[in-house]
Scaffold this active site. Structure first.
Site, PDB file in Angstrom:
ATOM      1  N   TRP A  71      15.346  -1.468   5.345  1.00  0.00           N
ATOM      2  CA  TRP A  71      15.534  -2.302   4.145  1.00  0.00           C
ATOM      3  C   TRP A  71      17.006  -2.435   3.736  1.00  0.00           C
ATOM      4  O   TRP A  71      17.327  -2.631   2.564  1.00  0.00           O
ATOM      5  CB  TRP A  71      14.729  -1.762   2.954  1.00  0.00           C
ATOM      6  CG  TRP A  71      13.434  -1.136   3.320  1.00  0.00           C
ATOM      7  CD1 TRP A  71      12.363  -1.771   3.849  1.00  0.00           C
ATOM      8  CD2 TRP A  71      13.077   0.249   3.207  1.00  0.00           C
ATOM      9  NE1 TRP A  71      11.353  -0.873   4.056  1.00  0.00           N
ATOM     10  CE2 TRP A  71      11.765   0.369   3.673  1.00  0.00           C
ATOM     11  CE3 TRP A  71      13.740   1.389   2.742  1.00  0.00           C
ATOM     12  CZ2 TRP A  71      11.100   1.597   3.701  1.00  0.00           C
ATOM     13  CZ3 TRP A  71      13.088   2.604   2.766  1.00  0.00           C
ATOM     14  CH2 TRP A  71      11.783   2.697   3.243  1.00  0.00           C
ATOM     15  N   GLY A  72      17.914  -2.263   4.690  1.00  0.00           N
ATOM     16  CA  GLY A  72      19.335  -2.449   4.369  1.00  0.00           C
ATOM     17  C   GLY A  72      20.019  -1.214   3.826  1.00  0.00           C
ATOM     18  O   GLY A  72      21.193  -1.270   3.465  1.00  0.00           O
ATOM     19  N   ASP A 105       9.748   1.748  10.495  1.00  0.00           N
ATOM     20  CA  ASP A 105       9.986   1.779   9.048  1.00  0.00           C
ATOM     21  C   ASP A 105      10.759   3.045   8.653  1.00  0.00           C
ATOM     22  O   ASP A 105      11.117   3.869   9.506  1.00  0.00           O
ATOM     23  CB  ASP A 105       8.611   1.697   8.343  1.00  0.00           C
ATOM     24  CG  ASP A 105       8.633   0.769   7.149  1.00  0.00           C
ATOM     25  OD1 ASP A 105       9.681   0.677   6.493  1.00  0.00           O
ATOM     26  OD2 ASP A 105       7.584   0.158   6.851  1.00  0.00           O
ATOM     27  N   ASP A 147      11.192  -5.826   0.603  1.00  0.00           N
ATOM     28  CA  ASP A 147      10.089  -6.673   1.088  1.00  0.00           C
ATOM     29  C   ASP A 147      10.071  -8.051   0.428  1.00  0.00           C
ATOM     30  O   ASP A 147      10.258  -8.176  -0.781  1.00  0.00           O
ATOM     31  CB  ASP A 147       8.746  -5.992   0.800  1.00  0.00           C
ATOM     32  CG  ASP A 147       8.538  -4.782   1.693  1.00  0.00           C
ATOM     33  OD1 ASP A 147       9.518  -4.340   2.331  1.00  0.00           O
ATOM     34  OD2 ASP A 147       7.405  -4.289   1.744  1.00  0.00           O
TER      35      ASP A 147
HETATM   36  C1  GAL Z   1       7.483  -1.528   4.164  1.00  0.00           C
HETATM   37  C2  GAL Z   1       8.018  -2.632   5.054  1.00  0.00           C
HETATM   38  C3  GAL Z   1       6.992  -3.732   5.124  1.00  0.00           C
HETATM   39  C4  GAL Z   1       5.698  -3.168   5.686  1.00  0.00           C
HETATM   40  C5  GAL Z   1       5.241  -1.982   4.846  1.00  0.00           C
HETATM   41  C6  GAL Z   1       4.044  -1.290   5.461  1.00  0.00           C
HETATM   42  O1  GAL Z   1       8.392  -0.497   4.092  1.00  0.00           O
HETATM   43  O2  GAL Z   1       9.239  -3.100   4.533  1.00  0.00           O
HETATM   44  O3  GAL Z   1       7.468  -4.809   5.909  1.00  0.00           O
HETATM   45  O4  GAL Z   1       5.897  -2.791   7.017  1.00  0.00           O
HETATM   46  O5  GAL Z   1       6.273  -1.032   4.711  1.00  0.00           O
HETATM   47  O6  GAL Z   1       3.623  -0.195   4.697  1.00  0.00           O
END
Ligand code: GAL
Length: 374
Positions: A162-163, A127, A184
């Protein structure tokens, strides 16, 4: 190569969020086998955020599994997953903390990669929260790529920024095997439609070795769980799965598969849809007709063994008539050729089509064919 075709599996985040533990993972592993999901190709079982203690071990500096959620440690869980013939996935973050405020891997990339290898991990979702402003995305993703490639184990690298920073232009060079390109998903038609449409021009960057990941599927959630929203109808889940399959997106299930209903189980195991997704050439589809601001379109994917996948989809809120000309696919009428179409949702329905194909699609519905030129 670890991602010759789009990775397939299950990820805990959509349904469970922080509420994960050993029992959930072991039961999910059992169900993946019992329900035939493993045989259908779903092989990775990935634990997302919230699996560790809040702080690293003071002496070793290692991330430590939460002792209440995972009382026997991660190697135990991983061994169980492997004993079922599945692969095991972990989660970390390029920042100093994960998105849910657990230790991140910033400046600990090599130590953490080795720790994940010790667990027996085969997959790492990585992430992008809480990275220092002065750091740079491509370098952070490259750092973990090289750590993983030198940790002593084959670990599929699933980037998740996230792109941001025009990720599709550099992530392949950074060594990732798949990369999240959007924010998300939540379990609603509007969410998956907008995520998909935001990437429709970017799938040309997605191909074997590094696939555009438009997030975990919400098929089967019906509004429950961590990212449950309005939920979707069965027709909408069918369309979601068809879009993901057609555009070679990784197929990571996100519903509670211990409770999946028959409709969704049949859908995600549909062998023709999975064949389209897993086609070894991994080509992006091209659009042959579109209208209604691009929400209603027909696209064609050239596949291996001289097959063609045809998707007709209506992402608009009212019924539409949609056609395509064989000419636009690359089959001029003068050739005298036609297409033999097989409906991917019911393969007993094959029929021949010459020059033009037209029909009506209900709101949010789709139709998928596998075609041969005859
Ligand atoms: C976001 C991610 C999600 C999930 C989440 C966990 O940044 O896009 O898919 O992993 O964090 O906290």
């Amino acid at each position: 190569m670890l991602s010759r075709v789009p990775p397939m599996g299950f990820n805990t985040w959509n349904t469970f969020g922080p509420d994960i533990d050993e029992t959930v993972i072991l039961q999910t592993a059992d169900k993946m086998v019992e329900l035939g999901l493993k045989d259908a190709g779903y092989e990775y079982l990935v634990i997302d955020d919230c699996w560790s203690e809040r702080e690293r071990d003071a002496v070793s500096g290692k991330i430590v599994p939460d002792s209440v959620k995972f009382p026997h440690g991660m190697k135990y869980v991983s061994d169980y997953v492997h004993s079922k013939g599945l692969k095991f996935g972990m989660y970390s973050c390029a920042g100093v903390r994960t998105c849910a405020d657990y230790p991140g891997s910033f400046d600990h990339e090599y130590l953490d990669a080795v720790t994940f290898a010790e667990y027996g991990a085969d997959f790492l979702k990585y992430d992008f929260c809480y990275h220092p402003d002065t750091s740079n995305g491509p370098l952070l993703y490259r750092r973990m790529a090289l750590a993983l490639r030198n940790c002593g184990r084959d670990i599929l690298y699933s980037a998740c920024n996230w792109g941001s920073d025009e990720v599709n232009t550099w992530i392949r060079s950074a060594g990732a095997h798949m990369y999240r390109s959007t924010g998300d998903i939540s379990d609603s038609f509007v969410s998956f439609r907008d995520i998909f449409l935001s990437q429709i021009d970017n799938f040309a960057y997605s191909s074997p070795a590094c696939f555009n990941d438009i997030d975990m599927l919400t098929v089967g959630m019906y509004g429950s769980g961590n990212v449950g929203a309005t939920g979707c109808t069965d027709v909408e889940y069918k369309t979601q799965f068809a879009l993901w399959c057609m555009y070679s997106a990784p197929l990571m299930l996100g519903c509670d598969i211990r409770k999946i209903n028959d409709f969704c189980l049949d859908l995600v195991k549909n062998p023709r849809l999975i064949r389209i997704n897993q086609d070894r050439e991994g080509r992006p589809p091209f659009i042959v007709t579109k209208h209604s601001g691009g929400k209603v379109f027909c696209s064609v994917k050239i596949m291996s063994d001289n097959e063609y996948a045809i998707l007709r989809v209506n992402l608009d809120d009212s019924e539409h008539r949609l056609y395509f000309c064989l000419e636009d696919i690359g089959i001029p009428a003068a050739t005298g050729k036609s297409l033999m179409l097989t409906d991917a949702f019911s393969d007993d329905r094959s029929f021949r089509c010459g020059e033009i194909y037209a029909d009506h699609l209900a709101a949010h519905d789709c139709r998928v064919f596998i075609a041969r030129i005859v």
